[in-house]
Design a protein around this motif. Structure first.
Motif, PDB file in Angstrom:
ATOM      1  N   ASP A 222       0.838  -1.200   0.000  1.00 30.74           N
ATOM      2  CA  ASP A 222       0.000   0.000   0.000  1.00 30.74           C
ATOM      3  C   ASP A 222       0.878   1.256   0.000  1.00 30.74           C
ATOM      4  O   ASP A 222       1.192   1.804   1.057  1.00 30.74           O
ATOM      5  CB  ASP A 222      -0.892  -0.043   1.254  1.00 30.74           C
ATOM      6  CG  ASP A 222      -1.721   1.218   1.451  1.00 30.74           C
ATOM      7  OD1 ASP A 222      -2.092   1.834   0.422  1.00 30.74           O
ATOM      8  OD2 ASP A 222      -1.984   1.582   2.603  1.00 30.74           O
ATOM      9  N   ILE A 223       1.320   1.663  -1.193  1.00 31.02           N
ATOM     10  CA  ILE A 223       2.171   2.861  -1.302  1.00 31.02           C
ATOM     11  C   ILE A 223       1.522   3.878  -2.242  1.00 31.02           C
ATOM     12  O   ILE A 223       2.192   4.760  -2.754  1.00 31.02           O
ATOM     13  CB  ILE A 223       3.602   2.512  -1.784  1.00 31.02           C
ATOM     14  CG1 ILE A 223       3.571   1.740  -3.102  1.00 31.02           C
ATOM     15  CG2 ILE A 223       4.342   1.702  -0.717  1.00 31.02           C
ATOM     16  CD1 ILE A 223       4.957   1.527  -3.729  1.00 31.02           C
ATOM     17  N   GLY A 224       0.228   3.727  -2.452  1.00 22.78           N
ATOM     18  CA  GLY A 224      -0.500   4.686  -3.282  1.00 22.78           C
ATOM     19  C   GLY A 224      -0.161   4.616  -4.760  1.00 22.78           C
ATOM     20  O   GLY A 224      -0.437   5.550  -5.517  1.00 22.78           O
TER      21      GLY A 224
ATOM     22  N   MET B 241       5.664   6.019  -1.775  1.00 18.47           N
ATOM     23  CA  MET B 241       4.762   6.225  -0.640  1.00 18.47           C
ATOM     24  C   MET B 241       4.765   7.685  -0.189  1.00 18.47           C
ATOM     25  O   MET B 241       3.723   8.243   0.154  1.00 18.47           O
ATOM     26  CB  MET B 241       5.197   5.314   0.495  1.00 18.47           C
ATOM     27  CG  MET B 241       4.152   5.095   1.545  1.00 18.47           C
ATOM     28  SD  MET B 241       4.649   3.685   2.586  1.00 18.47           S
ATOM     29  CE  MET B 241       4.718   4.509   4.169  1.00 18.47           C
ATOM     30  N   GLY B 246      -0.034   6.230   1.740  1.00 20.51           N
ATOM     31  CA  GLY B 246      -0.168   4.792   1.974  1.00 20.51           C
ATOM     32  C   GLY B 246       0.498   4.392   3.268  1.00 20.51           C
ATOM     33  O   GLY B 246       1.107   5.210   3.960  1.00 20.51           O
ATOM     34  N   THR B 247       0.390   3.106   3.594  1.00 21.81           N
ATOM     35  CA  THR B 247       0.897   2.600   4.872  1.00 21.81           C
ATOM     36  C   THR B 247       2.137   1.725   4.712  1.00 21.81           C
ATOM     37  O   THR B 247       2.866   1.518   5.670  1.00 21.81           O
ATOM     38  CB  THR B 247      -0.159   1.721   5.547  1.00 21.81           C
ATOM     39  OG1 THR B 247      -0.439   0.610   4.668  1.00 21.81           O
ATOM     40  CG2 THR B 247      -1.434   2.493   5.822  1.00 21.81           C
ATOM     41  N   LEU B 251      -1.470  -4.518   0.525  1.00 22.14           N
ATOM     42  CA  LEU B 251      -2.830  -4.044   0.230  1.00 22.14           C
ATOM     43  C   LEU B 251      -3.874  -5.087   0.613  1.00 22.14           C
ATOM     44  O   LEU B 251      -4.976  -4.764   1.012  1.00 22.14           O
ATOM     45  CB  LEU B 251      -2.958  -3.701  -1.258  1.00 22.14           C
ATOM     46  CG  LEU B 251      -2.659  -2.250  -1.606  1.00 22.14           C
ATOM     47  CD1 LEU B 251      -2.588  -2.075  -3.103  1.00 22.14           C
ATOM     48  CD2 LEU B 251      -3.712  -1.316  -1.019  1.00 22.14           C
TER      49      LEU B 251
END
Lengths: 271, 271
Positions: A222-224, B241, B246-247, B251
């Motif tokens: 999840d890094i966009g 990121m 994002g985290t 995902l």
């Protein structure tokens, strides 16, 4: 050793470099897995089971630990201490990119950069070309109704589903989920909605929760990520994490060096 | 528009494509930041402040939101509804790799792949070469005691310190920390111990906690990276990121599609 790993297998070699019994120096023990999932076969020996057994255990552990390195190891055995040089040839990992579109290109590139043996599959011969995928080991003109007919899938295969359409991803996904032994990774691109629609379909087909839970979807960290290159980096990072371990969080936050350091300082200042 | 972004600036353009007053069609408003951090200048206009003001706000928001896309937007103004085509040229981000060793190579490559304008610095001219860094925009023979003498650092610069030695990293780090405006990112490679030693030195030099906290060290996401390529992927993921949000978690775990889905099913089954 090299030919073993090129065939998808793995091997470990231990050579005695020092021991009380000088006759042992130079003796070797090898542990070879000729193809993925094949039984580990022992070659050579140090002269007694009391020596072989702990060395075999050491090599088995080294093969299983992705962080283990070649180098000297000292072990104690019932027959005395041994110094060994340990060499590990880990199995080549494979990345099978299903769908040769705009995400597949940077993905195949990054996969090869990370040492994966890359295969790209598509049913459109104009897409899975050498020009578009110069680093791929294999380009396969596949029929998505039976996509892995010409590709050997094993426990070190990483399958990434990035076809041009939901129905193709789905057909490939259901094949990948039913494989025995299961591949190391099954990732499927798609929005939350598309992933959910896939799960509905899988349940209707009688696929259980435990199998569905193996799917990495949406794919990657999840890094966009938005562009094809960013998505490829997100997936590449997920593949490294699977290979090596970790949390995915920034190392700065995991290690908290400054935080620990400053709080220790504060404590010292107070005493 | 293109020349603006090549110079390190950013721009947004809005063209009226539909409105009640047909005289407005085709009118333009542009918002241009000529160099990083420069004031946003307005060019053109729609005919009245009541129209310009909300459009300017829309463009400002679009420039600030890294996820915004070009495309049609409909807005309501005190002077009636407007349909606009909005075009955003976001500023080019720069990656300055300090040290041209074995991690710098895949890092410069991935930086370029992600659209960064890459500069590689080293004090050894044999290392910072075109052959080793074919995708770098700039190769600089630097003196590590004043490394950024020939490189313009601004608020979109991302500095990665991967020199061959602690003392070089340290000298560059202290320069980077004192810059005004501060760069977007300062990452420093190194074990926890080396990072800690650096912090001790920074404190002795009188650098405050708030500045030290800006350093990304150890660098990259926690994915167990070991090889230069894996480390480059970990850092590339951290840069994405920073750019997109994002985290860093997978995902799959963030979205929890299967989990949510199955628990909803269970609830339904119980009623």
């Amino acid at each position: 050793m090299m030919s073993v790993t090129e065939g998808g297998g793995a091997a470990a070699l231990a050579v005695v470099v020092d021991s009380i019994d000088k006759n042992l120096d130079g003796r070797r023990l090898a542990l070879i897995e000729s193809t993925p999932g094949a039984e580990l076969k022992i070659h050579g020996g140090l002269g007694s089971e009391a020596l072989d057994e702990p060395v075999r255990k050491l090599m088995q552990d080294a093969l299983q630990d992705p962080r283990s390195h070649d180098g000297l190891r000292r072990i104690e055995t019932d027959a005395g201490a041994l110094e060994l040089y340990l060499e590990v040839k880990r199995a080549v990992q494979e990345l099978i990119v299903v769908g040769a579109g705009h995400i597949a290109q940077p993905m195949a590139h990054l996969g090869a950069l990370l040492g994966f043996k890359v295969t790209v599959l598509d049913d459109r011969p104009d897409f899975a070309t050498r020009e578009r995928f110069p680093e791929a080991e294999q380009l396969v003109a596949a029929d998505f109704s039976n996509p892995f007919a010409d590709v050997l899938i094993h426990s070190r295969s990483h399958i990434l589903l990035v076809t041009r359409g939901h129905k193709y991803d789905y057909e490939c996904l259901i094949r990948a989920l039913k494989m025995d032994p299961p591949p190391a990774y099954i990732g499927m691109i798609g929005s939350r909605r598309r992933v959910r629609a896939t799960y509905v379909q899988l349940l209707e087909e009688g696929i259980g929760h435990n199998l569905i839970d193996r799917i990495h979807a949406p794919v990657g960290l999840d890094i966009g990520a938005e562009t094809p290159e960013e998505i490829a980096v997100a997936v590449a990072a997920e593949l490294v994490m699977l290979r090596r371990g970790g949390t995915g969080l920034p190392l700065k936050d995991v290690e908290r060096v400054a935080e620990r350091f400053f709080s220790e300082d504060t404590v010292k200042g107070q005493t």
